[in-house]
Scaffold this motif. Structure first.
Motif, PDB file in Angstrom:
ATOM      1  N   MET A   1       0.835  -1.198   0.000  1.00  0.00           N
ATOM      2  CA  MET A   1       0.000   0.000   0.000  1.00  0.00           C
ATOM      3  C   MET A   1       0.876   1.258   0.000  1.00  0.00           C
ATOM      4  N   ILE A   2       0.484   2.225  -0.804  1.00  0.00           N
ATOM      5  CA  ILE A   2       1.168   3.518  -0.821  1.00  0.00           C
ATOM      6  C   ILE A   2       0.568   4.392   0.269  1.00  0.00           C
ATOM      7  N   ARG A   3       1.422   5.026   1.064  1.00  0.00           N
ATOM      8  CA  ARG A   3       0.982   5.802   2.224  1.00  0.00           C
ATOM      9  C   ARG A   3       0.934   7.275   1.859  1.00  0.00           C
ATOM     10  N   LEU A   4      -0.245   7.893   2.079  1.00  0.00           N
ATOM     11  CA  LEU A   4      -0.518   9.255   1.602  1.00  0.00           C
ATOM     12  C   LEU A   4      -0.862  10.203   2.747  1.00  0.00           C
ATOM     13  N   ILE A   5      -0.331  11.437   2.678  1.00  0.00           N
ATOM     14  CA  ILE A   5      -0.724  12.523   3.585  1.00  0.00           C
ATOM     15  C   ILE A   5      -1.399  13.617   2.763  1.00  0.00           C
ATOM     16  N   ILE A   6      -2.515  14.127   3.272  1.00  0.00           N
ATOM     17  CA  ILE A   6      -3.229  15.234   2.631  1.00  0.00           C
ATOM     18  C   ILE A   6      -3.000  16.499   3.455  1.00  0.00           C
ATOM     19  N   ALA A   7      -2.427  17.530   2.841  1.00  0.00           N
ATOM     20  CA  ALA A   7      -2.174  18.807   3.514  1.00  0.00           C
ATOM     21  C   ALA A   7      -3.026  19.882   2.849  1.00  0.00           C
ATOM     22  N   GLU A   8      -4.104  20.270   3.512  1.00  0.00           N
ATOM     23  CA  GLU A   8      -5.082  21.227   2.970  1.00  0.00           C
ATOM     24  C   GLU A   8      -5.788  21.917   4.135  1.00  0.00           C
ATOM     25  N   ASP A   9      -5.827  23.260   4.128  1.00  0.00           N
ATOM     26  CA  ASP A   9      -6.398  23.973   5.286  1.00  0.00           C
ATOM     27  C   ASP A   9      -7.915  24.025   5.275  1.00  0.00           C
ATOM     28  N   GLU A  10      -8.549  23.828   4.129  1.00  0.00           N
ATOM     29  CA  GLU A  10     -10.006  23.853   4.059  1.00  0.00           C
ATOM     30  C   GLU A  10     -10.570  22.462   4.368  1.00  0.00           C
ATOM     31  N   ALA A  11     -11.412  22.381   5.401  1.00  0.00           N
ATOM     32  CA  ALA A  11     -11.940  21.089   5.849  1.00  0.00           C
ATOM     33  C   ALA A  11     -12.714  20.372   4.747  1.00  0.00           C
ATOM     34  N   LEU A  12     -13.551  21.122   3.999  1.00  0.00           N
ATOM     35  CA  LEU A  12     -14.341  20.491   2.937  1.00  0.00           C
ATOM     36  C   LEU A  12     -13.448  19.966   1.823  1.00  0.00           C
ATOM     37  N   GLU A  13     -12.383  20.718   1.523  1.00  0.00           N
ATOM     38  CA  GLU A  13     -11.433  20.269   0.490  1.00  0.00           C
ATOM     39  C   GLU A  13     -10.738  18.978   0.930  1.00  0.00           C
ATOM     40  N   ARG A  14     -10.326  18.948   2.209  1.00  0.00           N
ATOM     41  CA  ARG A  14      -9.663  17.735   2.719  1.00  0.00           C
ATOM     42  C   ARG A  14     -10.584  16.529   2.604  1.00  0.00           C
ATOM     43  N   LYS A  15     -11.839  16.733   2.999  1.00  0.00           N
ATOM     44  CA  LYS A  15     -12.805  15.646   2.948  1.00  0.00           C
ATOM     45  C   LYS A  15     -13.024  15.177   1.515  1.00  0.00           C
ATOM     46  N   ALA A  16     -13.110  16.126   0.582  1.00  0.00           N
ATOM     47  CA  ALA A  16     -13.328  15.780  -0.826  1.00  0.00           C
ATOM     48  C   ALA A  16     -12.129  15.014  -1.389  1.00  0.00           C
ATOM     49  N   LEU A  17     -10.915  15.474  -1.058  1.00  0.00           N
ATOM     50  CA  LEU A  17      -9.712  14.797  -1.539  1.00  0.00           C
ATOM     51  C   LEU A  17      -9.638  13.369  -1.001  1.00  0.00           C
ATOM     52  N   ARG A  18      -9.923  13.230   0.275  1.00  0.00           N
ATOM     53  CA  ARG A  18      -9.869  11.898   0.888  1.00  0.00           C
ATOM     54  C   ARG A  18     -10.915  10.974   0.264  1.00  0.00           C
ATOM     55  N   SER A  19     -12.113  11.488   0.085  1.00  0.00           N
ATOM     56  CA  SER A  19     -13.188  10.674  -0.493  1.00  0.00           C
ATOM     57  C   SER A  19     -12.820  10.204  -1.892  1.00  0.00           C
ATOM     58  N   PHE A  20     -12.208  11.107  -2.669  1.00  0.00           N
ATOM     59  CA  PHE A  20     -11.824  10.753  -4.039  1.00  0.00           C
ATOM     60  C   PHE A  20     -10.754   9.653  -4.033  1.00  0.00           C
ATOM     61  N   VAL A  21      -9.730   9.837  -3.213  1.00  0.00           N
ATOM     62  CA  VAL A  21      -8.632   8.864  -3.162  1.00  0.00           C
ATOM     63  C   VAL A  21      -9.148   7.502  -2.702  1.00  0.00           C
ATOM     64  N   GLU A  22      -9.967   7.491  -1.650  1.00  0.00           N
ATOM     65  CA  GLU A  22     -10.460   6.223  -1.118  1.00  0.00           C
ATOM     66  C   GLU A  22     -11.416   5.532  -2.074  1.00  0.00           C
ATOM     67  N   ALA A  23     -12.113   6.304  -2.897  1.00  0.00           N
ATOM     68  CA  ALA A  23     -13.030   5.706  -3.866  1.00  0.00           C
ATOM     69  C   ALA A  23     -12.286   5.149  -5.079  1.00  0.00           C
ATOM     70  N   GLU A  24     -11.265   5.890  -5.542  1.00  0.00           N
ATOM     71  CA  GLU A  24     -10.558   5.506  -6.766  1.00  0.00           C
ATOM     72  C   GLU A  24      -9.390   4.549  -6.524  1.00  0.00           C
ATOM     73  N   PHE A  25      -8.763   4.643  -5.343  1.00  0.00           N
ATOM     74  CA  PHE A  25      -7.525   3.893  -5.115  1.00  0.00           C
ATOM     75  C   PHE A  25      -7.556   3.130  -3.786  1.00  0.00           C
ATOM     76  N   SER A  26      -8.701   2.586  -3.440  1.00  0.00           N
ATOM     77  CA  SER A  26      -8.865   1.943  -2.127  1.00  0.00           C
ATOM     78  C   SER A  26      -7.929   0.758  -1.912  1.00  0.00           C
ATOM     79  N   LYS A  27      -7.547   0.071  -2.999  1.00  0.00           N
ATOM     80  CA  LYS A  27      -6.707  -1.122  -2.854  1.00  0.00           C
ATOM     81  C   LYS A  27      -5.214  -0.835  -2.946  1.00  0.00           C
ATOM     82  N   SER A  28      -4.869   0.408  -3.253  1.00  0.00           N
ATOM     83  CA  SER A  28      -3.447   0.705  -3.458  1.00  0.00           C
ATOM     84  C   SER A  28      -2.926   1.888  -2.653  1.00  0.00           C
ATOM     85  N   ILE A  29      -3.833   2.732  -2.113  1.00  0.00           N
ATOM     86  CA  ILE A  29      -3.392   3.915  -1.355  1.00  0.00           C
ATOM     87  C   ILE A  29      -4.091   3.950  -0.005  1.00  0.00           C
TER      88      ILE A  29
END
Length: 492
Positions: A1-29
């Motif tokens: 698994m590739i280990r990812l950190i999200i650095a974003e000051d806007e809470a909604l942006e962070r949530k959107a980025l995380r949701s996208f990554v977990e939906a598209e790359f759940s088995k690899s990131i």
């Protein structure tokens, strides 16, 4: 698994980025952290050493680019994708300077974002493939660990590991020897040598109090009776707390995991077996009992030790041995927690022992003191740095036969080398190399007093290729040759 950190000051942006990554790359990131400020991002990434970072530029306390610059200066080489609403040329120039893999302007399309991540994943995979491979011992240990701790992807992981180890698809046997103390490594090496001579491919490791082996016959047939006969000859006078368990023949990892669980191969809290442990193992196990809160075992062990120490015939000798035990326990706790407990000060115990009039009272006073120390340990909150040092100590124990480098420790703990070095020096007052040498010598002392273990086996188990070099290093550190120490001259 590739280990990812999200650095974003806007809470909604962070949530959107995380949701996208977990939906598209759940088995690899795997998203391992989210950061709302530049400073938090810097501190978190420095500690966790991620493979991939999604970084906004404008953040409180420190910009994403400033944090990335500091991370590069501290040796972090993870992929960084810059996400920003600013198209200024200076920002793009700095992003290139700080080795950002891509510079994406918000709002970024799902297609472009996904393509950028996939490109980074390919580069990360190539880095891992071209990096120095894990040694055979580490691979075998991970194989056994996966069998003991099966996760949702355990079958895939095991198949990958078995392919790396070039295991055959033929049936195999699983052998487990529950152990007491930490002297399983020499036994494991001895068994592997013997089984190899008998025509078996062996894969094994010592984990969580057991020596485990997978055996595959190079001739196609497996003889359980010969395996057990070999074990009977090899484990005489060894530190084994119960009968070996042999499972097989097995053709599927899932069947093996199921059998391990059903047969309860490991006994988590093995009973104290006084006649199977060496004196040093008995003494050092007291420190482990304090840490684990096994207060019910301490009194019996102290009584056994004072009886074992035949020189304890008078009150004065009992007091002297109590202080000697205290020093041994103190060293053990320092190796575990990298800190000294004031209540283990010899002067404090000496003052209390003035009230003792019998050997039994010396044991009672020492027992009371150790139980108080145990409660203190259990109640004390350890810092993040101390926990990191404890993890390093555990990693050293698990790889005693092939001492890991700082880079290997860094890769295992997912922390940067500079962060580990700083924490290590801060907590222990010594460098990682100095601590490693001390740890290897302490382990060698224990193994040398284990029945049936040769100096050559101890050298191998503690990571020395040449037994002669080990003997010189041991004498330099202790003032005694390994043979003299094993013969008990340090106790004369």
């Amino acid at each position: 698994m590739i280990r990812l950190i999200i650095a974003e000051d806007e809470a909604l942006e962070r949530k959107a980025l995380r949701s996208f990554v977990e939906a598209e790359f759940s088995k690899s990131i795997e998203v391992i952290a989210e950061c709302a400020t530049g400073r938090t991002f810097f501190e978190t990434a420095l500690e966790l050493n991620p493979d991939l970072m999604l970084v906004d530029i404008e953040m409180p306390e420190m910009s994403g680019l400033e944090a990335l610059n500091l991370l590069r200066e501290n040796g972090l080489s993870g992929e960084a994708l810059i996400l920003t609403a600013y198209s200024e040329f200076d920002y793009a120039r700095l992003a290139v300077k700080y080795q950002a893999a891509d510079y994406l302007l918000k709002p970024v399309s799902r297609r472009d974002f996904s393509e950028s991540i996939r490109n980074s994943m390919e580069r990360i995979d190539k880095k891992k493939q071209t990096a120095p491979g894990r040694n055979q011992q580490s691979q075998e240990r991970e194989l056994i660990w996966r069998l003991r701790h099966p996760g949702p992807e355990f079958r895939t992981n095991l198949e990958e590991l078995s392919a790396i180890l070039k295991m055959k698809t033929t049936p195999f046997y699983f052998l487990s020897l529950p152990l007491a103390g930490r002297s399983g490594r020499p036994l494991l090496l001895s068994l592997k040598t013997r089984f190899d001579a008998m025509g078996y491919d062996c894969y094994g490791a010592c984990i969580s109090g057991a020596a485990d082996l997978i055996l595959q016959s190079r001739k196609g047939d497996i003889n359980p009776e010969k395996i057990m006969k070999t074990l009977t000859n090899k484990i005489k006078n060894r530190v084994v707390v119960s009968e070996p368990l042999l499972l097989g023949p097995i053709t599927d990892f899932r069947d093996l995991v199921r059998e391990i669980a059903e047969k309860s191969v490991l006994k988590q809290d093995s009973a104290w077996v006084s006649d199977s442990l060496s004196r040093v193992s008995q003494e050092r196990s007291l420190g482990d009992d304090l840490v684990e809160g096994r207060l019910h075992l301490i009194q019996g062990k102290l009584t056994n030790l004072f009886q074992y120490k035949k020189a304890v015939k008078s009150l004065g000798e009992a007091i002297s041995y109590a202080l000697e035990l205290l020093t041994i326990i103190d060293r053990r706790l320092i190796s575990l927690f990298a800190t000294r407990f004031q209540s283990l000060n010899p002067d404090f115990l000496t003052l209390q022992l003035k009230n003792a009039h019998k050997i039994g009272e010396v044991i009672e006073i020492l027992e009371t003191l150790l139980c108080d120390v145990s409660r203190n340990i259990r109640q004390t909150h350890r810092t993040r740095e101390q926990r990191l040092v404890e993890d390093i100590r555990t990693f050293l124990e698990e790889h005693s036969g092939d001492p890991p480098s700082m880079q290997e420790v860094s890769d295992h703990l997912k922390r940067s080398p500079s962060y580990i070095s700083r924490c290590f020096r801060q907590v222990t007052g010594m460098s990682y190399k100095e601590f490693q040498i001390m740890h290897r010598m302490e382990m060698a002392k224990e193994l040398l007093l284990t029945p049936g273990v040769t100096v050559a086996e101890v050298a191998t188990a503690t990571g020395f290729i040449d037994p002669n070099y080990f003997s010189k290093a041991f004498k330099r550190e202790t003032g005694l040759s390994p043979r003299a120490y094993a013969d008990g001259e340090s106790y004369k």
